[in-house]
Scaffold this motif. Structure first.
Motif, PDB file in Angstrom:
ATOM      1  N   ASP A  26       0.791  -1.163   0.071  1.00 32.41           N
ATOM      2  CA  ASP A  26      -0.228  -0.005   0.047  1.00 32.41           C
ATOM      3  C   ASP A  26       0.861   1.178   0.115  1.00 32.41           C
ATOM      4  O   ASP A  26       1.329   1.510   0.906  1.00 32.41           O
ATOM      5  N   ILE A  27       0.807   1.849  -0.927  1.00 33.66           N
ATOM      6  CA  ILE A  27       2.009   2.956  -1.423  1.00 33.66           C
ATOM      7  C   ILE A  27       1.700   4.029  -0.183  1.00 33.66           C
ATOM      8  O   ILE A  27       2.698   4.743   0.002  1.00 33.66           O
ATOM      9  N   ARG A  75       1.249  14.133  -0.086  1.00 36.27           N
ATOM     10  CA  ARG A  75      -0.471  14.404  -0.196  1.00 36.27           C
ATOM     11  C   ARG A  75      -0.527  12.870  -1.106  1.00 36.27           C
ATOM     12  O   ARG A  75      -0.160  12.796  -2.195  1.00 36.27           O
ATOM     13  N   GLY A  76      -1.512  12.244  -0.258  1.00 37.05           N
ATOM     14  CA  GLY A  76      -1.786  10.773  -0.906  1.00 37.05           C
ATOM     15  C   GLY A  76      -3.257  10.885  -1.555  1.00 37.05           C
ATOM     16  O   GLY A  76      -3.628  11.910  -1.860  1.00 37.05           O
ATOM     17  N   GLU A 117      -5.025   2.884 -14.916  1.00 39.79           N
ATOM     18  CA  GLU A 117      -4.513   1.788 -14.002  1.00 39.79           C
ATOM     19  C   GLU A 117      -3.116   1.941 -13.601  1.00 39.79           C
ATOM     20  O   GLU A 117      -2.446   0.838 -13.220  1.00 39.79           O
ATOM     21  N   ASN A 118      -2.792   3.099 -13.307  1.00 43.59           N
ATOM     22  CA  ASN A 118      -1.289   3.501 -12.991  1.00 43.59           C
ATOM     23  C   ASN A 118      -1.094   4.274 -11.905  1.00 43.59           C
ATOM     24  O   ASN A 118      -2.126   5.218 -11.834  1.00 43.59           O
ATOM     25  N   LEU A 119      -0.175   4.352 -11.076  1.00 41.01           N
ATOM     26  CA  LEU A 119      -0.021   5.335 -10.112  1.00 41.01           C
ATOM     27  C   LEU A 119       1.029   6.242 -10.363  1.00 41.01           C
ATOM     28  O   LEU A 119       1.959   5.693 -10.768  1.00 41.01           O
ATOM     29  N   LYS A 120       0.665   7.783  -9.929  1.00 47.30           N
ATOM     30  CA  LYS A 120       1.883   8.644 -10.562  1.00 47.30           C
ATOM     31  C   LYS A 120       2.321   9.098  -9.165  1.00 47.30           C
ATOM     32  O   LYS A 120       1.730   9.590  -8.464  1.00 47.30           O
ATOM     33  N   ILE A 121       3.576   9.194  -9.145  1.00 53.27           N
ATOM     34  CA  ILE A 121       4.235   9.488  -7.912  1.00 53.27           C
ATOM     35  C   ILE A 121       5.064  10.837  -8.418  1.00 53.27           C
ATOM     36  O   ILE A 121       5.994  10.561  -9.004  1.00 53.27           O
ATOM     37  N   CYS A 177       8.822  12.545 -11.953  1.00 52.49           N
ATOM     38  CA  CYS A 177       7.692  11.731 -12.044  1.00 52.49           C
ATOM     39  C   CYS A 177       7.822  10.459 -12.253  1.00 52.49           C
ATOM     40  O   CYS A 177       8.627  10.080 -13.276  1.00 52.49           O
ATOM     41  N   ILE A 178       7.227   9.387 -11.371  1.00 55.02           N
ATOM     42  CA  ILE A 178       7.270   8.127 -11.311  1.00 55.02           C
ATOM     43  C   ILE A 178       5.827   7.499 -11.852  1.00 55.02           C
ATOM     44  O   ILE A 178       5.025   7.907 -11.071  1.00 55.02           O
TER      45      ILE A 178
END
Length: 502
Positions: A341-342, A367-368, A413-417, A483-484
């Protein structure tokens, strides 16, 4: 579907069939015409024969019919009268009256003709002879009596042996011959036309693509990978040309990649040489100062010794980073992926690292997102990514402190960090090269102690090993944003042991 999209095999079959079928049909027509013409010479078409050859046709027809009657009169079976009537009708068609008797009894006579008158006429000219045929320019007279069957045949009529000038000319024979020769000529012309036309089609649809392919192969052999194959067909040749063009693109991409790797290799060697030469020069200088007696006091000797130690530690870190980068580049670093869980991961990381980072001048803000988001990461390698990015922000801060916001957002379907800082930032031309090995925005590369220049390159390799992508952007208002993008994993959290290079 267009003709050019049909497979070559089917096209060749169709062409071969047409090249055989058309001539066969034409020859069949010619044969049929000749056959019909030949039928004019049959025993059943005496009137047509007379039409084609008016000066000889009647003589031939009458002679044929008389000979046939003579032969049939010798037969003894009951059907001979029926057979003889056919020849009698042929004579009657030429204006000759006929009479058939059996043992002196009349069994057939031409319609509306007096049998006694006909007998008297024939006997007057032929007498009592058993077989007589008189034929002059005015009339025809025939008499035959078979001693075997007792049959008597008499025939008389106005049928001249040769046609007179009053008989109109008939050019049917010449017309028929002309027609046959015309058909033969047209047939040959059509066969030649079809052969040339079909050959041209084959040349255009088969040979031209092959010529284009040959030209492209020759250009590629000479090193020109920019030539394009403009073949629009969808058959086997079109697919072959498309596959060849895809190969050209792959070769071009491979050459560009090779050139890029060559440039990176040269930069890597130059970077290693530069980053090792500086600390080696420092080590040599401090050691020389001790040996030459420059550092005479204990305090100065201790200072020189400490500088040698710190420089050696810097070199050790450089070598370690270089070794890690090489292993990552070769795909020899195993990744132990876990479903994490990121949001919880970053909350725990900030709770542990906030005070230490704050003392060094870095203010962290997180900020999640509200919903639980699971990604697959290797905790050890991902921590290296986060630490390298934060260290990079510390190195290039504008003031005594720098603020870094870690922002999570979902994209499909992706998470941007996003790691957003307010440091000195970089120019637009440097953004695309930030992740190259040994690349620094400082052209002089003087501040070697601040890092090896491999940090972001290692980060890129690790993110690629996590099946993600990374890029850099300029922060609005100044600063740098890294950005990841990582794929979101579904399911409950559990550990996956996966050894993968990249």
């Amino acid at each position: 579907m267009q003709v050019r999209d049909i497979s070559i095999k089917k096209r060749l079959l169709i062409v071969n069939f047409m090249m055989v079928f058309v001539p066969v049909c034409l020859l069949g027509i010619i044969g049929a015409v000749i056959f019909v013409g030949l039928r004019f010479t049959g025993t059943e078409q005496k009137s047509e024969l007379a039409m084609l050859w008016p000066e000889k046709g009647p003589a031939l027809s009458i002679q044929f019919a008389v000979s046939s009657l003579r032969v049939k009169a010798e037969k003894r079976n009951a059907q001979k009268l029926k057979e003889m009537l056919e020849d009698c009708h042929i004579l009657e068609a030429q204006g000759i009256n006929t009479l058939v008797m059996k043992d002196g009894k009349v069994i057939y006579v031409t319609d509306k003709v007096d049998s006694e008158w006909l007998q008297a006429t024939v006997r007057q000219k032929c007498g009592s002879s058993q077989s007589t045929m008189l034929w002059d320019d005015e009339s025809f007279t025939f008499s035959y009596t078979s001693p075997r069957s007792g049959m008597t045949i008499m025939a008389a009529g106005n049928a001249p042996f040769l046609a007179k000038g009053s008989i109109p000319e008939n050019n049917a024979k010449e017309m028929m011959e002309l027609l046959l020769f015309t058909i033969l000529g047209v047939s040959m012309a059509i066969i030649i036309f079809f052969g040339g036309y079909l050959s041209r089609i084959l040349s255009r649809q088969i040979l031209e693509p092959l010529e284009t392919l040959r030209y492209a192969a020759a250009e590629i052999r000479e090193g020109n990978l920019e030539v394009q194959l403009n073949v629009s067909t969808q058959d086997e040749l079109g697919e072959t040309c498309q596959a060849f063009d895809r190969m050209r693109h792959e070769l071009k991409r491979a050459r560009e990649t090779k050139e890029k790797y060559e440039v990176n290799r040269k930069e890597l060697i130059a970077g290693i040489s530069h980053d090792l030469s500086t600390p080696l020069t420092s080590l040599k200088g401090y050691a020389s100062g001790i040996l030459d007696g420059i550092a005479r006091t204990p305090e100065k000797q201790k200072h020189y010794t400490e500088m040698i130690y710190h420089t050696a530690c810097s070199m050790e870190k450089l070598v370690e980073s270089l070794f890690l980068f090489s292993k990552l580049d070769l795909g020899r670093v195993p990744f132990r992926l876990e479903k994490v869980d990121i949001c919880l991961y970053f909350k725990d990381f900030i709770a542990e690292s906030y005070d230490q980072m704050y003392e060094r001048g870095l203010k962290l803000e997180f900020r999640g997102i509200e919903e639980q988001t699971i990604v697959g990461i290797d905790r050890l390698q991902f921590q290296r990514v986060v630490e390298n990015l934060l260290e990079n922000s510390l190195k290039y801060k504008k003031n005594d402190t720098v603020s870094v916001q870690i922002i999570l957002s979902r994209q499909a379907e992706n998470l941007k960090i996003s790691f957003v800082d307010d440091g000195i930032g970089v120019t637009g031309k440097d953004l695309s090269r930030l992740f190259d090995s040994f690349y620094r925005t400082d052209p002089a590369r003087a501040n070697v102690a601040n890092g090896s220049g491999l940090g972001l390159a290692i980060v890129k390799q690790i993110v690629a090993g996590l099946k993600g992508t990374i890029w850099a952007e300029q922060t609005p208002g100044g600063g740098l944003t890294i950005c990841i993008l990582l794929p979101i994993v579904r399911g409950d959290k559990h550990e996956e042991n996966i050894d993968c290079g990249r």
